[in-house]
Design a protein around this motif. Structure first.
Motif, PDB file in Angstrom:
ATOM      1  N   ILE A  75      -0.352  -5.911   0.389  1.00  0.00           N
ATOM      2  CA  ILE A  75      -1.777  -6.017   0.075  1.00  0.00           C
ATOM      3  C   ILE A  75      -2.075  -7.033  -1.024  1.00  0.00           C
ATOM      4  O   ILE A  75      -3.213  -7.456  -1.181  1.00  0.00           O
ATOM      5  N   THR A 115     -11.210  -3.493   4.508  1.00  0.00           N
ATOM      6  CA  THR A 115     -10.001  -3.617   5.328  1.00  0.00           C
ATOM      7  C   THR A 115      -9.285  -2.280   5.423  1.00  0.00           C
ATOM      8  O   THR A 115      -9.079  -1.611   4.416  1.00  0.00           O
ATOM      9  N   VAL A 128      -5.842  -0.461   5.815  1.00  0.00           N
ATOM     10  CA  VAL A 128      -4.452  -0.814   5.545  1.00  0.00           C
ATOM     11  C   VAL A 128      -3.541   0.342   5.951  1.00  0.00           C
ATOM     12  O   VAL A 128      -3.980   1.487   6.026  1.00  0.00           O
ATOM     13  N   GLN A 165       2.122  -1.772   4.028  1.00  0.00           N
ATOM     14  CA  GLN A 165       1.562  -3.104   4.303  1.00  0.00           C
ATOM     15  C   GLN A 165       1.431  -3.870   2.998  1.00  0.00           C
ATOM     16  O   GLN A 165       0.985  -3.327   1.985  1.00  0.00           O
ATOM     17  N   VAL A 184      -5.955  -8.635   0.928  1.00  0.00           N
ATOM     18  CA  VAL A 184      -6.899  -7.859   1.736  1.00  0.00           C
ATOM     19  C   VAL A 184      -8.249  -7.858   1.018  1.00  0.00           C
ATOM     20  O   VAL A 184      -8.326  -8.129  -0.174  1.00  0.00           O
ATOM     21  N   ALA A 189       0.845  -1.194   0.000  1.00  0.00           N
ATOM     22  CA  ALA A 189       0.000   0.000   0.000  1.00  0.00           C
ATOM     23  C   ALA A 189       0.878   1.241   0.000  1.00  0.00           C
ATOM     24  O   ALA A 189       1.849   1.326   0.749  1.00  0.00           O
TER      25      ALA A 189
END
Length: 110
Positions: free
Chosen positions: A72, A64, A66, A70, A60, A20
Motif C-alpha cells: 500500500i 480503494t 485493499v 497488499q 493506494v 496492509a
C-alpha cells in the motif's frame, strides 16, 4: 519492531514496501494530520482501523479496496527531523489505539 506509546515503530530502509495488515477500504491518504507525515488509514469493519504513518509514497488512494498483504505504500522518514526511516503502525478499536500485537498474525520462521 519496537512498542510505541500508541502502536509499533517499524524500522526499515527507505522505499521498503508497506503492506496492509488486513482486508479493508482506504478511508484516508495524505499529509493533513500533524505528526504523522504521509499517512494511510484503512477501515477494516465498523470497529477496526489500521494506520500507517511516515510513508515516502502512497500506492493506494481513498476509496480503494485493499487485501491483507497488499503493498500500500513505501517506507519514508519519521518526519521528526532526524531522517530516521520508520513506519508508525496503529490499530484502533472503536477509535482507541490498542496493542497491535494482539491482532496481528504470528510471524513464522526465524
Amino acid at each position: 519492531i519496537e512498542p510505541a506509546r500508541k502502536g509499533l515503530e517499524i524500522r526499515a530502509a527507505r522505499g521498503e514496501p508497506v503492506y496492509a495488515a488486513a482486508d479493508g477500504r482506504v478511508v484516508y491518504g495524505g499529509t493533513g494530520i500533524p505528526h504523522f507525515g504521509n499517512l494511510l488509514i484503512i477501515k477494516h469493519d465498523e470497529r477496526f482501523l489500521s494506520a500507517y504513518a511516515h510513508n515516502q509514497r502512497l500506492l493506494v488512494t481513498e476509496g480503494t479496496q485493499v487485501r491483507a498483504g497488499q503493498q500500500i505504500a513505501e517506507m519514508g522518514d519519521s518526519g521528526t527531523g532526524t531522517q530516521e526511516v520508520k513506519l508508525h503502525f496503529e490499530i484502533r478499536l472503536d477509535g482507541t489505539p490498542v496493542d497491535p500485537m494482539r491482532y496481528l498474525p504470528q510471524r513464522r520462521g526465524g
